[in-house]
Design an enzyme around this catalytic site. Structure first.
Site, mmCIF file in Angstrom:
data_model
loop_
_atom_site.group_PDB
_atom_site.id
_atom_site.type_symbol
_atom_site.label_atom_id
_atom_site.label_comp_id
_atom_site.label_asym_id
_atom_site.label_seq_id
_atom_site.Cartn_x
_atom_site.Cartn_y
_atom_site.Cartn_z
ATOM 1 N N ASN A 195 -9.510 48.540 -36.022
ATOM 2 C CA ASN A 195 -9.355 48.696 -37.466
ATOM 3 C C ASN A 195 -9.957 47.540 -38.272
ATOM 4 O O ASN A 195 -10.305 47.701 -39.427
ATOM 5 C CB ASN A 195 -7.875 48.840 -37.830
ATOM 6 C CG ASN A 195 -6.982 47.867 -37.087
ATOM 7 O OD1 ASN A 195 -7.049 47.764 -35.858
ATOM 8 N ND2 ASN A 195 -6.168 47.152 -37.817
ATOM 9 N N GLN A 225 -8.320 55.064 -36.173
ATOM 10 C CA GLN A 225 -9.462 54.711 -37.021
ATOM 11 C C GLN A 225 -10.710 55.530 -36.727
ATOM 12 O O GLN A 225 -11.588 55.605 -37.577
ATOM 13 C CB GLN A 225 -9.785 53.218 -36.855
ATOM 14 C CG GLN A 225 -8.752 52.290 -37.480
ATOM 15 C CD GLN A 225 -8.737 52.338 -39.001
ATOM 16 O OE1 GLN A 225 -9.640 52.877 -39.648
ATOM 17 N NE2 GLN A 225 -7.697 51.773 -39.584
ATOM 18 N N HIS A 247 -3.350 59.305 -42.828
ATOM 19 C CA HIS A 247 -3.862 58.651 -44.038
ATOM 20 C C HIS A 247 -5.154 57.866 -43.817
ATOM 21 O O HIS A 247 -5.630 57.164 -44.707
ATOM 22 C CB HIS A 247 -2.794 57.753 -44.679
ATOM 23 C CG HIS A 247 -2.426 56.525 -43.912
ATOM 24 N ND1 HIS A 247 -2.670 55.266 -44.385
ATOM 25 C CD2 HIS A 247 -1.816 56.360 -42.722
ATOM 26 C CE1 HIS A 247 -2.218 54.369 -43.519
ATOM 27 N NE2 HIS A 247 -1.692 55.017 -42.498
ATOM 28 N N THR A 284 13.227 68.713 -38.691
ATOM 29 C CA THR A 284 12.510 69.789 -39.382
ATOM 30 C C THR A 284 11.107 69.319 -39.752
ATOM 31 O O THR A 284 10.941 68.218 -40.285
ATOM 32 C CB THR A 284 13.300 70.220 -40.647
ATOM 33 O OG1 THR A 284 14.599 70.612 -40.215
ATOM 34 C CG2 THR A 284 12.623 71.364 -41.375
ATOM 35 N N CYS A 375 -3.112 33.254 -46.341
ATOM 36 C CA CYS A 375 -2.396 32.000 -46.523
ATOM 37 C C CYS A 375 -0.921 32.310 -46.756
ATOM 38 O O CYS A 375 -0.594 33.013 -47.709
ATOM 39 C CB CYS A 375 -2.973 31.295 -47.747
ATOM 40 S SG CYS A 375 -3.565 29.671 -47.381
HETATM 41 C C1 PLP Z 1 -5.731 51.293 -35.424
HETATM 42 C C2 PLP Z 1 -4.448 51.669 -36.091
HETATM 43 N N1 PLP Z 1 -3.433 52.107 -35.342
HETATM 44 C C3 PLP Z 1 -2.270 52.470 -35.875
HETATM 45 C C4 PLP Z 1 -2.038 52.391 -37.229
HETATM 46 C C5 PLP Z 1 -0.697 52.755 -37.785
HETATM 47 O O1 PLP Z 1 -0.747 53.997 -38.430
HETATM 48 P P1 PLP Z 1 0.355 54.409 -39.519
HETATM 49 O O2 PLP Z 1 0.079 53.570 -40.729
HETATM 50 O O3 PLP Z 1 0.126 55.869 -39.769
HETATM 51 O O4 PLP Z 1 1.697 54.147 -38.937
HETATM 52 C C6 PLP Z 1 -3.077 51.925 -38.056
HETATM 53 C C7 PLP Z 1 -2.864 51.777 -39.505
HETATM 54 O O5 PLP Z 1 -3.253 50.810 -40.112
HETATM 55 C C8 PLP Z 1 -4.312 51.559 -37.469
HETATM 56 O O6 PLP Z 1 -5.335 51.108 -38.197
#
Ligand code: PLP
Length: 421
Positions: A195, A225, A247, A284, A375
Site C-alpha cells: 500500500n 491494494q 473502499h 445479517t 512526527c
Molecule cells: C494493503 C492493505 N491491507 C488491508 C487494509 C485494511 O483494509 P480495511 O481498511 O478495509 O480494513 C488496507 C487499508 O488501508 C490496506 O491498504
C-alpha cells in the site's frame, strides 16, 4: 426618586451593553466558522491519496440507492422482501467472483480488509493446529498493520512467525522464502501489492514453492491494494485465500470480501446464526454495501485494461512532471518501490533532506496526499515499510506517497507535479 431612576437606567444601560457585546461575539464566531467552511470547501485540494481510500463510483451509489430507499428485506426471510435482497447479495457475489475468476460460493462478504485478514489468518492457523499440522507461519516485514498485528496475536497463542525481509525495492527473495519453510509451516500470508510503495510480489511463485514443500500449507494474500488496479485472478495466482477491501476500488468503506478456495475450511471468527454466508460469517448481511462492492467489482472487471493503462499514464506523467520542474535539482529525488513490478497508480518518492510532513502541510491547500514519516510529540516515526527497504533517513523523512485514481485528470497531475517541485 431621581436617584432611583438613574440607578435603574444605569443597570439597563449595562445590561444593554452586555447583550450587544455577547451578540456581536456570537456573530463573529459564527461568521468565522462559515468563512472557514466556505474557504475549506472552495479550496478543495486535489486528491492524490487513492491508496488510502477511493471515492464511490457514481454507478456504485446508483446501484446501492434502491437498497437504501426501497428494498429493506432481511435476506434470510423467506418472503418476497427477503428474496429481493437475497438475490441482490447473490448477484454481488457473482460480480466479485467474475472479477477474481472464481466460483460465487467461494466469496465471503465481511466488513472490510481488516476483518478478512483476521478471519483468514486466525481461522487458518487455528484449524491447522487443531489438525496437528504445525505452528509455523510465514509473512513479510512490509505487510499491512492488519496482518502484522494478527501475526503478533498468533505469536501470543503459541505460533512461531517468520517475518521475511525485503530488498531495497520491496521484493521478497524466492530463496529466502524457500529457506524459511519448515516441516511445521502451516500458513503463509504475503501481500500482493504494498500500500505504500506499490511493489507487487510474484505470489504465484511463492504459492508454487510452498505447495511443492507441503500440500498442507494454506496460502493467503492481502490483495486489498491490487484488486481493481491490476488484473487479480485467483486461478492464476493459485492462493487458497485472498482479501479484498471495498473502499480501495470505488465501493464504500466497511465492506470487503474473502476468497476461500472450495474445500478450504477456516475456524469461525464471528459466531451467531449459521445461515449467513454459508455458515462462515454470522450477522445479517450488509445488503447496501455488499451491492456496492458487487457493482464496483463489475466495473473493475469490465474496464480493467483501460483502468490499469490510464492509472499508469497519470502516475508516470506525475513523476516526469516533478522531475522536469526540479530541473538541475533532480538528484534530490528518489523513486521508491520496484520500477516495473509496481501498482500502476502509486508514486512513492523521497526528497533528500526535505521534511515531507512540512512539505505536505505547506501544500495542503493544493494537494491531499500521504507521507512516509510522521512526527509524534517531537519523535519522528518512519514507516515500517521504508525501514524495511532500508531507505536512508535523509530520504525517508522526505517521502511522499502520491496515489492516483480513475477520476484523476491530466490537468490535476500537471498542477500537482508543478506544486510539489
Ligand atoms: C494493503 C492493505 N491491507 C488491508 C487494509 C485494511 O483494509 P480495511 O481498511 O478495509 O480494513 C488496507 C487499508 O488501508 C490496506 O491498504
Amino acid at each position: 426618586r431621581i436617584g432611583c431612576v438613574s440607578a435603574f437606567q444605569g443597570v439597563c444601560g449595562v445590561w444593554w451593553w452586555w447583550m450587544f457585546a455577547i451578540t456581536t461575539l456570537r456573530r463573529c464566531a459564527l461568521l468565522s466558522f462559515f468563512q472557514h467552511r466556505v474557504s475549506g470547501m472552495a479550496l478543495c485540494p486535489m486528491y492524490f491519496d487513492y491508496n488510502a481510500t477511493t471515492t464511490i463510483h457514481p454507478e456504485v451509489s446508483k446501484a446501492m440507492l434502491p437498497f437504501i430507499t426501497e428494498h429493506f428485506g432481511n435476506p434470510s426471510s423467506g418472503h418476497i422482501y427477503g428474496q429481493i435482497t437475497k438475490n441482490a447479495v447473490e448477484k454481488a457475489r457473482s460480480q466479485v467472483a467474475a472479477l477474481l475468476n472464481c466460483k460465487a460460493q467461494e466469496v465471503v462478504f465481511l466488513s472490510g480488509g481488516t476483518e478478512s485478514i483476521n478471519y483468514a489468518l486466525r481461522g487458518a492457523a487455528s484449524i491447522q493446529r487443531k489438525r496437528n499440522l504445525g505452528n509455523h507461519i510465514i509473512t513479510s516485514q512490509i505487510e499491512h498493520i492488519a496482518v502484522l498485528e494478527t501475526c503478533k496475536y498468533l505469536e501470543t497463542q503459541g505460533f512461531e512467525v517468520t517475518y521475511l525481509p525485503v530488498d531495497e525495492f520491496g521484493m521478497i527473495s524466492e530463496d529466502n522464502f524457500r529457506r524459511s519453510l519448515t516441516d511445521q509451516t502451516v500458513l503463509c500470508s504475503i501481500m500482493h501489492a504494498n500500500n505504500e510503495i506499490g511493489t507487487i510480489q510474484p505470489i504465484h511463485r511463492f504459492v508454487q514453492i510452498a505447495k511443492h514443500h507441503s500440500s498442507n500449507i494454506l496460502f493467503h494474500t492481502d490483495a486489498s491494494q491490487s484488486v481493481g488496479k491490476i488484473e487479480t485472478r485467483v486461478d492464476q495466482i493459485g492462493v487458497d485465500l485472498l482479501t479484498i477491501a471495498g473502499h480501495k476500488l470505488y465501493a464504500p468503506k466497511g465492506v470487503g470480501a474473502l476468497y476461500v478456495r472450495s474445500g478450504v475450511q477456516l475456524s469461525k471468527l464471528i459466531f451467531g446464526a449459521h445461515n449467513h454466508e454459508s455458515g462462515q460469517r454470522s450477522g445479517t448481511e450488509n445488503v447496501i454495501l455488499v451491492v456496492g462492492l458487487g457493482q464496483a467489482a463489475e466495473l473493475a472487471h469490465r474496464n480493467q485494461k483501460q483502468i490499469t493503462l490510464s492509472l499508469k499514464r497519470n502516475r508516470d506523467l506525475l513523476h516526469s512532471t516533478i522531475q522536469h520542474h526540479l530541473g538541475s535539482h533532480k538528484d534530490i529525488l528518489k523513486l521508491n518501490g520496484h520500477s516495473i513490478h509496481r501498482l500502476p497508480n502509486t508514486l512513492n518518492i523521497s526528497f533528500r533532506n526535505i521534511n515531507g510532513t512540512e512539505l505536505l502541510d505547506r501544500l495542503s491547500k493544493d494537494i491531499a496526499a500521504s507521507c512516509g514519516s510522521a512526527c509524534h510529540s517531537d519523535e519522528v516515526h518512519i514507516s515500517h515499510v521504508l525501514l524495511a527497504i532500508q531507505l536512508p533517513t535523509e530520504f525517508a523523512l522526505g517521502t511522499l506517497r502520491l496515489s492516483c485514481g480513475t477520476p484523476t485528470t491530466e490537468d490535476e497531475v500537471l498542477r500537482c507535479g508543478r506544486s510539489i517541485a
